[in-house]
Design a protein around this motif. Sequence first.
Motif, PDB file in Angstrom:
ATOM      1  N   LEU A 133      42.333  24.230  19.497  1.00  0.00           N
ATOM      2  CA  LEU A 133      41.490  23.474  20.427  1.00  0.00           C
ATOM      3  C   LEU A 133      40.709  24.427  21.330  1.00  0.00           C
ATOM      4  O   LEU A 133      39.538  24.196  21.636  1.00  0.00           O
ATOM      5  CB  LEU A 133      42.348  22.532  21.266  1.00  0.00           C
ATOM      6  CG  LEU A 133      41.561  21.588  22.189  1.00  0.00           C
ATOM      7  CD1 LEU A 133      40.725  20.611  21.372  1.00  0.00           C
ATOM      8  CD2 LEU A 133      42.497  20.837  23.129  1.00  0.00           C
ATOM      9  N   GLU A 134      41.346  25.514  21.768  1.00  0.00           N
ATOM     10  CA  GLU A 134      40.639  26.521  22.553  1.00  0.00           C
ATOM     11  C   GLU A 134      39.483  27.115  21.742  1.00  0.00           C
ATOM     12  O   GLU A 134      38.393  27.368  22.273  1.00  0.00           O
ATOM     13  CB  GLU A 134      41.606  27.630  22.969  1.00  0.00           C
ATOM     14  CG  GLU A 134      42.683  27.194  23.950  1.00  0.00           C
ATOM     15  CD  GLU A 134      43.813  28.207  24.069  1.00  0.00           C
ATOM     16  OE1 GLU A 134      43.615  29.369  23.647  1.00  0.00           O
ATOM     17  OE2 GLU A 134      44.884  27.838  24.568  1.00  0.00           O
ATOM     18  N   GLY A 135      39.710  27.316  20.446  1.00  0.00           N
ATOM     19  CA  GLY A 135      38.650  27.842  19.593  1.00  0.00           C
ATOM     20  C   GLY A 135      37.466  26.894  19.497  1.00  0.00           C
ATOM     21  O   GLY A 135      36.306  27.328  19.510  1.00  0.00           O
ATOM     22  N   ALA A 136      37.745  25.592  19.410  1.00  0.00           N
ATOM     23  CA  ALA A 136      36.658  24.606  19.375  1.00  0.00           C
ATOM     24  C   ALA A 136      35.877  24.620  20.679  1.00  0.00           C
ATOM     25  O   ALA A 136      34.641  24.498  20.680  1.00  0.00           O
ATOM     26  CB  ALA A 136      37.236  23.212  19.108  1.00  0.00           C
ATOM     27  N   LEU A 137      36.577  24.778  21.792  1.00  0.00           N
ATOM     28  CA  LEU A 137      35.914  24.838  23.091  1.00  0.00           C
ATOM     29  C   LEU A 137      35.028  26.083  23.198  1.00  0.00           C
ATOM     30  O   LEU A 137      33.873  26.015  23.649  1.00  0.00           O
ATOM     31  CB  LEU A 137      36.955  24.825  24.207  1.00  0.00           C
ATOM     32  CG  LEU A 137      36.428  24.929  25.636  1.00  0.00           C
ATOM     33  CD1 LEU A 137      35.510  23.758  25.966  1.00  0.00           C
ATOM     34  CD2 LEU A 137      37.582  24.992  26.631  1.00  0.00           C
ATOM     35  N   LEU A 163      38.781  42.015  14.710  1.00  0.00           N
ATOM     36  CA  LEU A 163      38.350  43.412  14.637  1.00  0.00           C
ATOM     37  C   LEU A 163      37.767  43.759  13.273  1.00  0.00           C
ATOM     38  O   LEU A 163      37.020  44.729  13.141  1.00  0.00           O
ATOM     39  CB  LEU A 163      39.529  44.344  14.958  1.00  0.00           C
ATOM     40  CG  LEU A 163      40.001  44.339  16.411  1.00  0.00           C
ATOM     41  CD1 LEU A 163      41.318  45.092  16.550  1.00  0.00           C
ATOM     42  CD2 LEU A 163      38.948  44.949  17.328  1.00  0.00           C
ATOM     43  N   ASP A 164      38.113  42.956  12.261  1.00  0.00           N
ATOM     44  CA  ASP A 164      37.588  43.189  10.921  1.00  0.00           C
ATOM     45  C   ASP A 164      36.194  42.585  10.740  1.00  0.00           C
ATOM     46  O   ASP A 164      35.581  42.762   9.680  1.00  0.00           O
ATOM     47  CB  ASP A 164      38.518  42.584   9.866  1.00  0.00           C
ATOM     48  CG  ASP A 164      39.859  43.293   9.806  1.00  0.00           C
ATOM     49  OD1 ASP A 164      39.875  44.514  10.031  1.00  0.00           O
ATOM     50  OD2 ASP A 164      40.883  42.624   9.547  1.00  0.00           O
ATOM     51  N   GLN A 165      35.700  41.864  11.751  1.00  0.00           N
ATOM     52  CA  GLN A 165      34.442  41.147  11.594  1.00  0.00           C
ATOM     53  C   GLN A 165      33.302  41.843  12.340  1.00  0.00           C
ATOM     54  O   GLN A 165      32.530  42.567  11.723  1.00  0.00           O
ATOM     55  CB  GLN A 165      34.627  39.701  12.054  1.00  0.00           C
ATOM     56  CG  GLN A 165      35.689  38.960  11.218  1.00  0.00           C
ATOM     57  CD  GLN A 165      35.891  37.540  11.652  1.00  0.00           C
ATOM     58  OE1 GLN A 165      34.928  36.768  11.761  1.00  0.00           O
ATOM     59  NE2 GLN A 165      37.146  37.160  11.905  1.00  0.00           N
ATOM     60  N   SER A 166      33.181  41.654  13.631  1.00  0.00           N
ATOM     61  CA  SER A 166      32.053  42.242  14.352  1.00  0.00           C
ATOM     62  C   SER A 166      32.446  42.443  15.806  1.00  0.00           C
ATOM     63  O   SER A 166      33.398  41.820  16.295  1.00  0.00           O
ATOM     64  CB  SER A 166      30.825  41.337  14.264  1.00  0.00           C
ATOM     65  OG  SER A 166      31.037  40.153  15.029  1.00  0.00           O
ATOM     66  N   PRO A 167      31.735  43.315  16.538  1.00  0.00           N
ATOM     67  CA  PRO A 167      32.023  43.479  17.967  1.00  0.00           C
ATOM     68  C   PRO A 167      31.924  42.170  18.741  1.00  0.00           C
ATOM     69  O   PRO A 167      32.699  41.924  19.660  1.00  0.00           O
ATOM     70  CB  PRO A 167      30.964  44.494  18.421  1.00  0.00           C
ATOM     71  CG  PRO A 167      30.640  45.272  17.192  1.00  0.00           C
ATOM     72  CD  PRO A 167      30.724  44.282  16.071  1.00  0.00           C
ATOM     73  N   ALA A 168      30.971  41.309  18.388  1.00  0.00           N
ATOM     74  CA  ALA A 168      30.812  40.045  19.110  1.00  0.00           C
ATOM     75  C   ALA A 168      32.030  39.143  18.908  1.00  0.00           C
ATOM     76  O   ALA A 168      32.534  38.534  19.858  1.00  0.00           O
ATOM     77  CB  ALA A 168      29.541  39.335  18.645  1.00  0.00           C
ATOM     78  N   VAL A 169      32.494  39.055  17.661  1.00  0.00           N
ATOM     79  CA  VAL A 169      33.667  38.227  17.376  1.00  0.00           C
ATOM     80  C   VAL A 169      34.899  38.806  18.066  1.00  0.00           C
ATOM     81  O   VAL A 169      35.719  38.075  18.641  1.00  0.00           O
ATOM     82  CB  VAL A 169      33.889  38.110  15.857  1.00  0.00           C
ATOM     83  CG1 VAL A 169      35.191  37.372  15.548  1.00  0.00           C
ATOM     84  CG2 VAL A 169      32.715  37.393  15.203  1.00  0.00           C
ATOM     85  N   ALA A 170      35.033  40.130  18.028  1.00  0.00           N
ATOM     86  CA  ALA A 170      36.168  40.774  18.702  1.00  0.00           C
ATOM     87  C   ALA A 170      36.095  40.539  20.200  1.00  0.00           C
ATOM     88  O   ALA A 170      37.131  40.334  20.861  1.00  0.00           O
ATOM     89  CB  ALA A 170      36.182  42.271  18.385  1.00  0.00           C
ATOM     90  N   GLY A 171      34.886  40.556  20.765  1.00  0.00           N
ATOM     91  CA  GLY A 171      34.736  40.304  22.191  1.00  0.00           C
ATOM     92  C   GLY A 171      35.163  38.901  22.580  1.00  0.00           C
ATOM     93  O   GLY A 171      35.814  38.696  23.608  1.00  0.00           O
ATOM     94  N   THR A 172      34.814  37.919  21.751  1.00  0.00           N
ATOM     95  CA  THR A 172      35.231  36.545  22.005  1.00  0.00           C
ATOM     96  C   THR A 172      36.741  36.416  21.946  1.00  0.00           C
ATOM     97  O   THR A 172      37.371  35.751  22.779  1.00  0.00           O
ATOM     98  CB  THR A 172      34.584  35.593  20.987  1.00  0.00           C
ATOM     99  OG1 THR A 172      33.159  35.676  21.106  1.00  0.00           O
ATOM    100  CG2 THR A 172      35.027  34.163  21.214  1.00  0.00           C
ATOM    101  N   ALA A 173      37.373  37.063  20.957  1.00  0.00           N
ATOM    102  CA  ALA A 173      38.832  37.018  20.828  1.00  0.00           C
ATOM    103  C   ALA A 173      39.502  37.717  22.002  1.00  0.00           C
ATOM    104  O   ALA A 173      40.549  37.266  22.491  1.00  0.00           O
ATOM    105  CB  ALA A 173      39.254  37.670  19.514  1.00  0.00           C
TER     106      ALA A 173
END
Length: 350
Positions: free
Chosen positions: A250-254, A325-335
């Motif tokens: 649910l946090e991911g959807a938000l 971390l296997d995807q992109s800096p932006a995705v890692a930043g969101t995580a």
Amino acid sequence: SYGDAWALKWFRRFDVGAHPDAELTRQLSEARSFAFLPAYAGTVRFLPQGGGMGGSGVAALVTRLSPTAGSAWDYASDAIGRFLERVLSDKPALDNPAAVDATVGGVFPERWRRTGAQLADLHLALAAASDDPAFAPEPLGTLAVRALYQGMRGSLGRVLRRVRAAEDFPGRAGVIGAEKPLLARFARLLDGKVEAEKIRVHGDLSLHHLLNAGKEWLFTDFEGETDRPLSERNLKRSPLVDVASLLRSLEGALHAALAHQRPEDQAALRPWADRWIARMSDDFVRAYRAQAAGAAFLPAGDQAFQALLDALRLADAVRDLGQALDQSPAVAGTAAESLERLLERDGLDK
């Protein structure tokens, strides 16, 4: 799909041994008469030459085809989008309880509380006494809790080594600085005895694995985390792993909904998003505990329950960061941001 009657699902990877999706779907359908899933119909098995069963495994699962209207991810994303629109259009005061209630709305919170109760019903069905050792509940003893704690420490250590070796991404320094607070939160598992049982669980529960069947959800995809071997996915665990992973979904959807807002609106929406997810998480946990009250798989006492759920949610966030971390800096930043915000909450859901 075959007309409006049957669904055949082939598994992407074949493994020898009992497959959790087939086992759990059959157990819930036939032994427990659990109604909230596509009913088990059969399997397609691969057999070794000579017809022996020792090296056999499930290649596909056949279930009844149930009419549904999208997933819980779709439903939640739509509700979150409308909530954010109300915040931007009405500009309510965050310190006004009546305004907060009106902005949050009542339809999704009520459905979400029912989701918590439904998950408890799933776990009650899986925890019922069984002569089959594969489904008989077992004590979640001190050694199991310590092993869980050591596994969380080990996973955090591996992810932090990758973070330190990675090029800069948003939140990298914050993740490195969060090591001690995270270890302290994991260590709360050892502060007192966790008296509970472990059972078979869904193992990879997300909003994508709940299908909208009207007033209720259908649970699907019981194969667990497919990057793990079958031997691990078939292990009994605390059912709070499912609670933690669904709350994280649910946090991911938000977060996904916020990312689609205009950059100039995101700062104003963030406090409201934090308030919304806190309320939804609290409501969900209360509904789950109320429906499962007295079940042996619930840790005895608020402190033990909270320590276990907090640790599992944080461990899930650490795992998500490792995958990001296997995807992109932006995705890692969101995580990384998600992990930090989760860590900031002391006693995540009471």
